[in-house]
Design a protein around this motif. Structure first.
Motif, PDB file in Angstrom:
ATOM      1  N   GLU A   1       0.852  -1.200   0.000  1.00 38.67           N
ATOM      2  CA  GLU A   1       0.000   0.000   0.000  1.00 38.67           C
ATOM      3  C   GLU A   1       0.877   1.235   0.000  1.00 38.67           C
ATOM      4  O   GLU A   1       1.835   1.330   0.770  1.00 38.67           O
ATOM      5  CB  GLU A   1      -0.864   0.016   1.271  1.00 38.67           C
ATOM      6  N   ARG A   2       0.578   2.166  -0.875  1.00 38.98           N
ATOM      7  CA  ARG A   2       1.301   3.441  -0.881  1.00 38.98           C
ATOM      8  C   ARG A   2       0.295   4.564  -1.027  1.00 38.98           C
ATOM      9  O   ARG A   2      -0.734   4.402  -1.671  1.00 38.98           O
ATOM     10  CB  ARG A   2       2.282   3.506  -2.064  1.00 38.98           C
ATOM     11  N   GLU A   3       0.628   5.708  -0.453  1.00 46.49           N
ATOM     12  CA  GLU A   3      -0.258   6.871  -0.586  1.00 46.49           C
ATOM     13  C   GLU A   3       0.050   7.627  -1.866  1.00 46.49           C
ATOM     14  O   GLU A   3      -0.819   8.219  -2.482  1.00 46.49           O
ATOM     15  CB  GLU A   3      -0.030   7.835   0.588  1.00 46.49           C
ATOM     16  N   GLU A   4       1.345   7.648  -2.211  1.00 45.93           N
ATOM     17  CA  GLU A   4       1.811   8.439  -3.351  1.00 45.93           C
ATOM     18  C   GLU A   4       2.493   7.525  -4.366  1.00 45.93           C
ATOM     19  O   GLU A   4       3.124   6.545  -3.981  1.00 45.93           O
ATOM     20  CB  GLU A   4       2.861   9.462  -2.876  1.00 45.93           C
ATOM     21  N   PRO A   5       2.391   7.869  -5.648  1.00 43.33           N
ATOM     22  CA  PRO A   5       3.142   7.088  -6.627  1.00 43.33           C
ATOM     23  C   PRO A   5       4.650   7.259  -6.416  1.00 43.33           C
ATOM     24  O   PRO A   5       5.087   8.295  -5.934  1.00 43.33           O
ATOM     25  CB  PRO A   5       2.711   7.678  -7.973  1.00 43.33           C
ATOM     26  N   ALA A   6       5.408   6.233  -6.747  1.00 44.53           N
ATOM     27  CA  ALA A   6       6.862   6.291  -6.588  1.00 44.53           C
ATOM     28  C   ALA A   6       7.496   5.567  -7.774  1.00 44.53           C
ATOM     29  O   ALA A   6       8.069   4.493  -7.640  1.00 44.53           O
ATOM     30  CB  ALA A   6       7.264   5.651  -5.267  1.00 44.53           C
ATOM     31  N   LEU A   7       7.356   6.194  -8.946  1.00 44.85           N
ATOM     32  CA  LEU A   7       7.770   5.503 -10.169  1.00 44.85           C
ATOM     33  C   LEU A   7       9.275   5.266 -10.263  1.00 44.85           C
ATOM     34  O   LEU A   7       9.724   4.302 -10.860  1.00 44.85           O
ATOM     35  CB  LEU A   7       7.279   6.261 -11.407  1.00 44.85           C
ATOM     36  N   GLU A   8      10.037   6.152  -9.649  1.00 46.78           N
ATOM     37  CA  GLU A   8      11.482   5.959  -9.678  1.00 46.78           C
ATOM     38  C   GLU A   8      11.849   4.655  -8.946  1.00 46.78           C
ATOM     39  O   GLU A   8      12.632   3.846  -9.419  1.00 46.78           O
ATOM     40  CB  GLU A   8      12.158   7.164  -9.023  1.00 46.78           C
ATOM     41  N   GLU A   9      11.216   4.469  -7.806  1.00 50.40           N
ATOM     42  CA  GLU A   9      11.442   3.256  -7.021  1.00 50.40           C
ATOM     43  C   GLU A   9      10.958   2.025  -7.795  1.00 50.40           C
ATOM     44  O   GLU A   9      11.615   0.980  -7.810  1.00 50.40           O
ATOM     45  CB  GLU A   9      10.616   3.403  -5.735  1.00 50.40           C
ATOM     46  N   VAL A  10       9.800   2.177  -8.443  1.00 50.12           N
ATOM     47  CA  VAL A  10       9.241   1.093  -9.257  1.00 50.12           C
ATOM     48  C   VAL A  10      10.233   0.708 -10.349  1.00 50.12           C
ATOM     49  O   VAL A  10      10.532  -0.470 -10.564  1.00 50.12           O
ATOM     50  CB  VAL A  10       7.902   1.552  -9.906  1.00 50.12           C
ATOM     51  N   PHE A  11      10.768   1.728 -10.999  1.00 48.37           N
ATOM     52  CA  PHE A  11      11.697   1.507 -12.098  1.00 48.37           C
ATOM     53  C   PHE A  11      12.919   0.717 -11.618  1.00 48.37           C
ATOM     54  O   PHE A  11      13.329  -0.274 -12.228  1.00 48.37           O
ATOM     55  CB  PHE A  11      12.130   2.869 -12.660  1.00 48.37           C
ATOM     56  N   MET A  12      13.475   1.154 -10.492  1.00 48.79           N
ATOM     57  CA  MET A  12      14.661   0.484  -9.957  1.00 48.79           C
ATOM     58  C   MET A  12      14.339  -0.973  -9.615  1.00 48.79           C
ATOM     59  O   MET A  12      15.119  -1.876  -9.883  1.00 48.79           O
ATOM     60  CB  MET A  12      15.179   1.187  -8.701  1.00 48.79           C
TER      61      MET A  12
ATOM     62  N   VAL B   1      12.088  -2.858 -10.974  1.00 48.54           N
ATOM     63  CA  VAL B   1      11.905  -3.643 -12.199  1.00 48.54           C
ATOM     64  C   VAL B   1      13.251  -3.980 -12.833  1.00 48.54           C
ATOM     65  O   VAL B   1      13.512  -5.129 -13.167  1.00 48.54           O
ATOM     66  CB  VAL B   1      11.013  -2.877 -13.212  1.00 48.54           C
ATOM     67  N   VAL B   2      14.119  -2.971 -12.973  1.00 46.24           N
ATOM     68  CA  VAL B   2      15.368  -3.263 -13.683  1.00 46.24           C
ATOM     69  C   VAL B   2      16.307  -4.147 -12.869  1.00 46.24           C
ATOM     70  O   VAL B   2      17.142  -4.848 -13.431  1.00 46.24           O
ATOM     71  CB  VAL B   2      16.119  -1.988 -14.170  1.00 46.24           C
ATOM     72  N   LYS B   3      16.109  -4.167 -11.559  1.00 45.10           N
ATOM     73  CA  LYS B   3      16.924  -5.085 -10.748  1.00 45.10           C
ATOM     74  C   LYS B   3      16.379  -6.505 -10.801  1.00 45.10           C
ATOM     75  O   LYS B   3      16.896  -7.408 -10.176  1.00 45.10           O
ATOM     76  CB  LYS B   3      17.023  -4.588  -9.313  1.00 45.10           C
ATOM     77  N   GLY B   4      15.257  -6.669 -11.506  1.00 44.03           N
ATOM     78  CA  GLY B   4      14.786  -8.022 -11.779  1.00 44.03           C
ATOM     79  C   GLY B   4      13.805  -8.586 -10.776  1.00 44.03           C
ATOM     80  O   GLY B   4      13.292  -9.677 -10.940  1.00 44.03           O
ATOM     81  N   LYS B   5      13.513  -7.801  -9.716  1.00 41.35           N
ATOM     82  CA  LYS B   5      12.648  -8.362  -8.674  1.00 41.35           C
ATOM     83  C   LYS B   5      11.208  -8.525  -9.128  1.00 41.35           C
ATOM     84  O   LYS B   5      10.472  -9.323  -8.585  1.00 41.35           O
ATOM     85  CB  LYS B   5      12.724  -7.505  -7.421  1.00 41.35           C
ATOM     86  N   ALA B   6      10.835  -7.697 -10.118  1.00 42.93           N
ATOM     87  CA  ALA B   6       9.427  -7.778 -10.538  1.00 42.93           C
ATOM     88  C   ALA B   6       9.252  -8.556 -11.832  1.00 42.93           C
ATOM     89  O   ALA B   6       8.150  -8.741 -12.301  1.00 42.93           O
ATOM     90  CB  ALA B   6       8.871  -6.358 -10.725  1.00 42.93           C
ATOM     91  N   ALA B   7      10.356  -8.978 -12.430  1.00 41.52           N
ATOM     92  CA  ALA B   7      10.252  -9.622 -13.743  1.00 41.52           C
ATOM     93  C   ALA B   7       9.811 -11.072 -13.622  1.00 41.52           C
ATOM     94  O   ALA B   7       9.882 -11.646 -12.558  1.00 41.52           O
ATOM     95  CB  ALA B   7      11.584  -9.547 -14.463  1.00 41.52           C
TER      96      ALA B   7
END
Ligand code: ATP
Length: 258
Positions: free
Chosen positions: A239-250, A252-258
């Protein structure tokens, strides 16, 4: 009833992409991608370098042929109505393709003829003013900075008053003030004319502010789609109150979400 609803939803879509793939040799640059773009929305296409963003945009523009899949724009198939569709579409690319010996004005005049504009000079001056480069009108393209070049590309993109704009990194190379001006120009076009815009950027704050909806590409596949906050919660799995796309991006590219 479900079918009626699906049809109705389908009708409001300006762009529909279904099961789109592109392979170069045995490399799959875009892998079974499906999405829709509603009329009048600004939608962000995100992903790391090499994720498949430009390849996707080039297929939507008919610049390269898909290996498989379907694209329809304004309710018509790109495969059979390309010419007609492209009259109402325009795009920018981060790499300038303008003949560099010609001046800004000479270059834009060529496009004015291609687009068959009624009052070309008026139209050109309007765009130069919009992007703050009136004083560069008679300068050769070869003498422009990268940011100035980006803005000539934007003038070109707006010249035919497109209903759909596909902008590949329209704020690349721009200083913060000019980037702000360009973002306002995009928002104005959307608000005043209902222009539909698909755009890519590596600036996550900018995407958060500009786009109600985002498509996130990773190794050619869509790994998340939705509002910035929906994407944030889906990828970070909390759960997050605010979007955090930079964190999301990191993440994803580190492979945790792939
Ligand atoms: P960037 O953020 O760097 O602009 P992108 O998401 O736009 O990246 P694409 O340009 O779509 O990425 O490229 C996707 C992948 O396809 C890359 O690995 C690229 O090397 C490859 N690729 C693109 N065009 C070709 C081509 N003509 N031949 C071979 N490989 C290609």
């Amino acid at each position: 009833e479900k079918r009626a609803r699906a049809l109705k939803a389908g009708n409001s879509m300006l762009v529909e992409v279904e099961n789109l793939s592109k392979t170069f040799g045995d490399f799959r640059a875009v892998d079974d991608v499906s999405f829709g773009i509603e009329r009048g929305e600004i939608i962000g296409l995100l992903g790391a370098n090499g994720a498949g963003k430009t390849t996707t945009i080039h297929m939507v523009l008919g610049l390269i042929t898909p290996t498989s899949g379907r694209i329809s724009i304004f309710g018509k198939s790109m495969a059979t109505h390309r010419g007609e569709i492209l009259e109402k579409v325009n795009f920018t690319s981060p790499y300038s393709t303008f003949p560099f010996r010609l001046t800004v004005l000479e270059n834009l005049k060529v496009f004015a003829r291609i687009y068959n504009l009624k009052k070309p000079r008026e139209r050109i001056d309007e765009q130069l003013e919009r992007f703050g480069i009136t004083k560069l009108r008679d300068k050769a393209i070869s003498g422009l900075s990268s940011g100035e070049n980006t803005r000539v590309g934007l003038c070109k993109a707006f010249m035919n008053d497109p209903e759909l704009l596909l902008l590949d990194e329209p704020t690349a190379y721009l200083d913060p003030e000019i980037a702000w001006q360009v973002k306002n120009a995009l928002l104005d076009a959307q608000r005043e004319k209902g222009t539909t815009i698909l755009y890519t950027s590596h600036n996550m704050d900018e995407v958060e502010r500009m786009c109600k909806r985002i498509i996130f590409l990773h190794h050619g596949k869509i790994i998340a789609a939705g509002s910035p906050i929906e994407i944030t919660q889906a990828i970070l799995e909390e759960e997050r109150e605010e979007p955090a796309l930079e964190e999301v991006f990191m993440r994803v590219v580190k492979g945790k979400a792939a």
